[in-house]
Design an enzyme around this catalytic site. Structure first.
Site, mmCIF file in Angstrom:
data_model
loop_
_atom_site.group_PDB
_atom_site.id
_atom_site.type_symbol
_atom_site.label_atom_id
_atom_site.label_comp_id
_atom_site.label_asym_id
_atom_site.label_seq_id
_atom_site.Cartn_x
_atom_site.Cartn_y
_atom_site.Cartn_z
ATOM 1 N N HIS A 1 13.332 11.105 -31.810
ATOM 2 C CA HIS A 1 14.759 10.785 -31.879
ATOM 3 C C HIS A 1 15.064 9.321 -31.614
ATOM 4 C CE1 HIS A 1 16.231 14.983 -31.926
ATOM 5 N NE2 HIS A 1 15.115 15.207 -31.255
ATOM 6 N N LYS B 1 30.618 8.201 -27.657
ATOM 7 C CA LYS B 1 29.173 8.387 -27.595
ATOM 8 C C LYS B 1 28.674 7.779 -26.295
ATOM 9 C CE LYS B 1 29.071 6.075 -31.567
ATOM 10 N NZ LYS B 1 28.164 6.547 -32.579
ATOM 11 N N ARG B 2 27.374 8.005 -25.965
ATOM 12 C CA ARG B 2 26.837 7.363 -24.765
ATOM 13 C C ARG B 2 27.104 5.858 -24.827
ATOM 14 N NH1 ARG B 2 21.061 7.552 -25.081
ATOM 15 N NH2 ARG B 2 21.262 8.182 -27.263
ATOM 16 N N LYS C 1 24.617 0.568 -29.305
ATOM 17 C CA LYS C 1 25.760 1.231 -29.960
ATOM 18 C C LYS C 1 26.959 0.276 -30.070
ATOM 19 C CE LYS C 1 24.270 5.839 -28.422
ATOM 20 N NZ LYS C 1 24.143 6.708 -29.604
ATOM 21 N N THR D 1 25.143 11.789 -34.785
ATOM 22 C CA THR D 1 25.643 13.077 -35.262
ATOM 23 C C THR D 1 27.160 13.128 -35.121
ATOM 24 O OG1 THR D 1 24.998 13.886 -33.082
ATOM 25 C CG2 THR D 1 23.603 14.520 -34.930
ATOM 26 N N LYS E 1 30.468 14.703 -37.448
ATOM 27 C CA LYS E 1 31.591 15.504 -36.928
ATOM 28 C C LYS E 1 32.918 14.870 -37.331
ATOM 29 C CE LYS E 1 28.488 16.651 -33.194
ATOM 30 N NZ LYS E 1 27.999 16.208 -31.880
HETATM 31 C C1 26Y Z 1 13.677 10.298 -20.760
HETATM 32 C C2 26Y Z 1 14.512 9.196 -21.273
HETATM 33 C C3 26Y Z 1 13.745 7.951 -21.534
HETATM 34 C C4 26Y Z 1 15.348 9.639 -22.435
HETATM 35 C C5 26Y Z 1 16.446 10.390 -22.160
HETATM 36 C C6 26Y Z 1 17.294 10.782 -23.166
HETATM 37 C C7 26Y Z 1 15.063 9.318 -23.749
HETATM 38 C C8 26Y Z 1 15.917 9.718 -24.759
HETATM 39 C C9 26Y Z 1 17.047 10.450 -24.480
HETATM 40 C C10 26Y Z 1 18.026 10.876 -25.483
HETATM 41 C C11 26Y Z 1 18.003 10.484 -26.719
HETATM 42 C C12 26Y Z 1 19.034 10.860 -27.689
HETATM 43 O O1 26Y Z 1 20.016 11.521 -27.387
HETATM 44 N N1 26Y Z 1 18.825 10.448 -28.932
HETATM 45 C C13 26Y Z 1 19.763 10.684 -30.004
HETATM 46 O O2 26Y Z 1 19.359 11.847 -30.702
HETATM 47 C C14 26Y Z 1 20.287 12.197 -31.696
HETATM 48 C C15 26Y Z 1 19.831 13.496 -32.312
HETATM 49 O O3 26Y Z 1 18.732 13.302 -33.111
HETATM 50 C C16 26Y Z 1 20.422 11.092 -32.726
HETATM 51 O O4 26Y Z 1 21.433 11.451 -33.626
HETATM 52 C C17 26Y Z 1 20.764 9.770 -32.075
HETATM 53 O O5 26Y Z 1 20.728 8.730 -33.027
HETATM 54 C C18 26Y Z 1 19.790 9.489 -30.946
HETATM 55 O O6 26Y Z 1 20.187 8.325 -30.236
#
Ligand code: 26Y
Length: 796
Positions: free
Chosen positions: A341, A528-529, A534, A636, A640
């Site tokens: 991701h 979003k976060r 972003k 995503t 929406k």
């Molecule tokens: C453990 C830590 C390093 C970590 C914690 C949370 C690493 C990543 C994440 C979360 C990542 C995340 O939410 N990624 C998002 O996933 C979505 C679904 O695929 C994407 O649409 C989005 O672009 C992406 O930032």
């Protein structure tokens, strides 16, 4: 279940009569939830029965996050009873909407990845596919965000669902998971078997949640594990109170602070706890010989957080089941697949070998062996030192989880075309060269039943009245709306729906944030976060530039706009927290300026969550998707917004590209550097922000305000922003793109002033959004990765 409103009412009243506090909405909530649970549980049992009898292949989706949102309304909708329950309650004097708001919202996720997992659960059940979720039952979800003097503060959220929740505790399925200790050789049935000595055991208790598919009938399971004290003896010297405290921490919260070793150990514990409990259960309950496991079970790991599933399944197959390495590896390598991701360096998980070895000695041995064998395999390939480094699972005392995940999986996917391409040609080039058939793309999608049908019943009825209700089961049928794109009556209705949703949001904003906004203004949202890439910073700096211009240029009187922000910053992410403070500072100034507030309003929705998102998407005209090109894997929220008729204002990044592919460049506002250009700048290190500022007086003014003027609080509270923008050549290219961003806003505003033309763009967006339903995404996973068979509800 009830097929009529009258029977529902009768039964509901009879149950309410037995309660003490009949008048309270809380009691109504409790009675209604109990009824829905009963309806669900019958189908749930039948579904499980059916899966067992038919011995169908089952999918397990392993994820550290499941951002489910409220469940009651969704279940009523998917059970197809929302309409008459709502009416029935109304006739009895109760407002279903208000009742739904009483449900404590499980915030067991952080952002896109967690919400994606939740959308996938909905689509699996709705497509009648045997797919289940495996996750953790955190006591608190993500923190509650509270603004104090414009700063984000974090308060622990306790998500209580003991009495009235949807989960069922399955005590009888509990098992113990070992940590620490040491490995000694042992012998069992004439073969060598590693024995773990002096381990500390933690009990894993499953809570099962029903996942109701559309039109009821198929009810899959989300199994969340909770950590509890085990009855096994403690290792010598371990104080009981310390053990109890550490055990409670395992499922206390999502993403505990990992800056110190203790935090890192805790995160690893969470990951292994989830993988081990789920895998042991899957292997034990299989309905096939072990050698056939890959034909009966598919396991998808949602990013690398559950990547320990690879060595753990090896351990179970070898140590517990007596299999040889080669056979076990063949099974693991045909059972597990991995979704990536992100390409952001900081989010690619790496663990120190020594920590892993201490916490999970046997698992570490297995990772070492996977690494050794893989190195042996690539030995013959003509690679330079850098390429070998990129292929190493363990390198310099560090375990690279993404590499482990790729090597151990049979399929690896990115989440949008551009993202997958970047993985293949850059981030994971060496791995892709070695495993050319592993990598592929599956573009994300979202549950249109939650994000359109449930979040926007007004728009849904309008769509259904125009083209019928097939789109609810087959979202691609939204195409039929094209016929109405030039129909003035339909366009007016569409506009009326949007205004109604904007009014609802404006009411909410008035009540909860005490800001009055104008529903006739353009609602422009970025939710979003909060993260550097972003670029919420670019958004707020642009607003400040508009504000400056309103003050200095009497002829500049732009069409009124309401800028909406929502999102949380990770507690330890200083830069993102400064951006929050900055947005709130600008908001205070602008909202209270008698001249500016005729044109601009800024609202930062506090404590963004799924239920708040459900109010914002339908009410927005403009969808801000302005990440630095190449950095957003997919996004995503963009989808929406689109299905609710908002127009994308964005960069060519993530799934924005595919949205534009669907609607055409005329029906979106695209600006800024392309991914290729960004990567070129990065390679050449040739971006130097002062060169840009030098030639742009309006930028100079904003920077001056930011660095020492009205936006700077003089206490160094924006030093991280300053550091990044000026001293570190801004890795997110904010100033490089901001002028083009401003131009895109201007194009957008003039388009908005022609309201019929704007509504026409809106129709095109809705009509083309069907492909972004997670039903399509899940069907692709099923066809290309999992090979699941549908279990039609007439069999159920
Ligand atoms: C453990 C830590 C390093 C970590 C914690 C949370 C690493 C990543 C994440 C979360 C990542 C995340 O939410 N990624 C998002 O996933 C979505 C679904 O695929 C994407 O649409 C989005 O672009 C992406 O930032």
């Amino acid at each position: 279940m009830f097929s009529s409103k009258e029977r529902f009412k009768e039964n509901f009243v009879a149950r309410l009569e037995q309660r003490e506090d009949k008048e309270s909405l809380q009691t109504v909530y409790s009675v209604l939830t109990a009824m829905v649970k009963e309806w669900t549980y019958d189908d749930w049992e039948q579904t499980n029965q059916q899966y067992k009898e038919q011995k169908r292949k089952q999918l397990y989706y392993f994820s550290i996050e499941f951002l489910m949102g409220r469940i009651l309304g969704q279940n009523l909708m998917n059970l197809d009873v929302h309409g008459f329950v709502e009416e029935g309650l109304k006739e009895l004097g109760f407002d279903l909407h208000a009742i739904e708001e009483l449900e404590p919202e499980p915030g067991l996720g952080n952002g896109g990845l967690g919400r994606l997992a939740a959308c996938f659960m909905d689509s699996l059940a709705s497509l009648q596919l045997p797919g289940h979720g495996c996750g953790l039952r955190y006591k608190g979800g993500l923190f509650t965000q509270v603004f104090q003097d414009g700063f984000q503060t974090e308060q622990p959220t306790v998500w209580i669902d003991e009495k009235e929740g949807w989960g069922i505790r399955r005590e009888e399925l509990s098992l113990d998971i070992p940590f620490f200790g040491s490995i000694e050789p042992g012998i069992e049935s004439n073969r060598l078997k590693p024995v773990l000595k002096d381990a500390e055991w933690i009990k894993a208790v499953p809570y099962d949640y029903p996942i109701v598919g559309a039109a009821g009938k198929t009810v899959n399971t989300l199994r969340l594990w909770q950590a509890e004290v085990s009855s096994r003896p403690l290792p010598k010297g371990k104080p009981r109170t310390l053990y109890e405290q550490e055990t409670a921490e395992v499922t206390d919260r999502l993403y505990p602070d990992a800056s110190l070793d203790a935090g890192k150990i805790l995160r690893l514990k969470q990951q292994y706890f989830l993988c081990s409990a789920s895998l042991q259960t899957i292997v034990k309950n299989r309905d096939c010989p072990l050698s056939d496991l890959a034909r009966h079970v598919a396991i998808q790991i949602n990013d690398t957080h559950p990547a320990l599933a690879i060595p753990e399944l090896m351990r179970i197959l070898m140590d517990e089941e007596g299999m040889q390495w080669e056979e076990a590896w063949g099974i693991v390598n045909h059972t597990i697949s991995y979704t990536n991701h992100t390409i952001l360096e900081e989010a690619l998980e790496k663990w120190s070998s020594s920590l892993l070895e201490r916490l999970l000695p046997r698992i570490y041995m297995i990772i070492q062996e996977i690494d050794r064998r893989f190195k042996e395999k690539t030995q013959q390939e003509p690679l330079d030192e850098w390429q070998r480094k990129k292929l190493a699972i363990i390198e310099n005392g560090v375990v690279h989880m993404a590499t482990l995940a790729v090597v151990g999986s049979y399929k690896v996917n990115g989440v949008a075309k551009l993202h997958t391409e970047i993985l293949k040609v850059r981030e994971m080039k060496e791995l892709n060269d070695h495993f050319p058939h592993k990598f592929h793309n599956i573009t994300n999608g979202v549950a249109h039943r939650r994000w359109l049908l449930k979040a926007n019943p007004e728009l849904s009825s309008l769509i259904t009245s125009a083209v019928g209700d097939e789109w609810i089961r087959e979202p691609i049928k939204l195409h039929k709306l094209h016929r109405f794109s030039k129909d003035p009556a339909f366009l007016q209705d569409l506009q009326a729906v949007k205004i109604a949703k904007k009014r609802q949001l404006a009411d909410y904003i008035k009540t909860h944030q005490d800001i009055i906004v104008d529903p006739e203004s353009v609602f422009d949202a970025q939710i979003k976060r909060i993260h550097g890439y972003k670029r919420q910073l670019m958004n707020i700096l642009h607003i400040q530039m508009l504000y400056n211009r309103i003050l200095s240029d009497r002829s500049f009187r732009p069409y009124p706009r309401t800028f909406i922000f929502g999102g949380k910053a990770a507690p330890s992410y200083r830069y993102a927290k400064e951006v929050i403070k900055l947005i709130n500072t600008v908001a205070d100034q602008v909202n209270n300026d008698p001249l500016a507030k005729k044109h601009l309003h800024i609202v930062f929705i506090e404590d963004y969550s799924v239920s708040k998102a459900e109010k914002i998407f339908p009410a927005s005209d403009v969808s801000e998707q302005i990440s630095t090109a190449s950095k957003e894997a997919s996004g995503t929220g963009n989808m929406k917004f689109m299905m609710n008729g908002a127009i994308t204002l964005g960069t060519f990044d993530g799934a924005n590209l595919e949205i534009v592919e669907q609607v055409g460049e005329d029906n979106a506002f695209i600006f800024g550097l392309t991914a290729r250009q960004v990567m070129q700048f990065e390679k050449e290190q040739s971006y130097y922000p002062p060169d840009i500022i030098q030639h742009e007086p309006d930028l100079q003014l904003v920077m001056a305000q930011l660095l020492e003027g009205s936006l700077s609080d003089g206490e160094g509270n924006i030093s991280a922003i300053r550091n990044q923008l000026v001293d570190c050549n801004d890795p997110f290219f904010v100033l490089k793109d901001i002028q083009q961003y401003g131009k895109a806003h201007e194009r957008l505003l003039s388009a908005f002033e022609n309201s019929l033309a704007w509504q026409e763009m809106s129709v095109v967006n809705i009509a083309q959004s069907g492909i972004f339903s997670s039903d399509r995404t899940i069907q692709e996973y099923s066809d290309e990765v999992w090979q699941l068979g549908r279990v039609p509800s007439n069999l159920l």
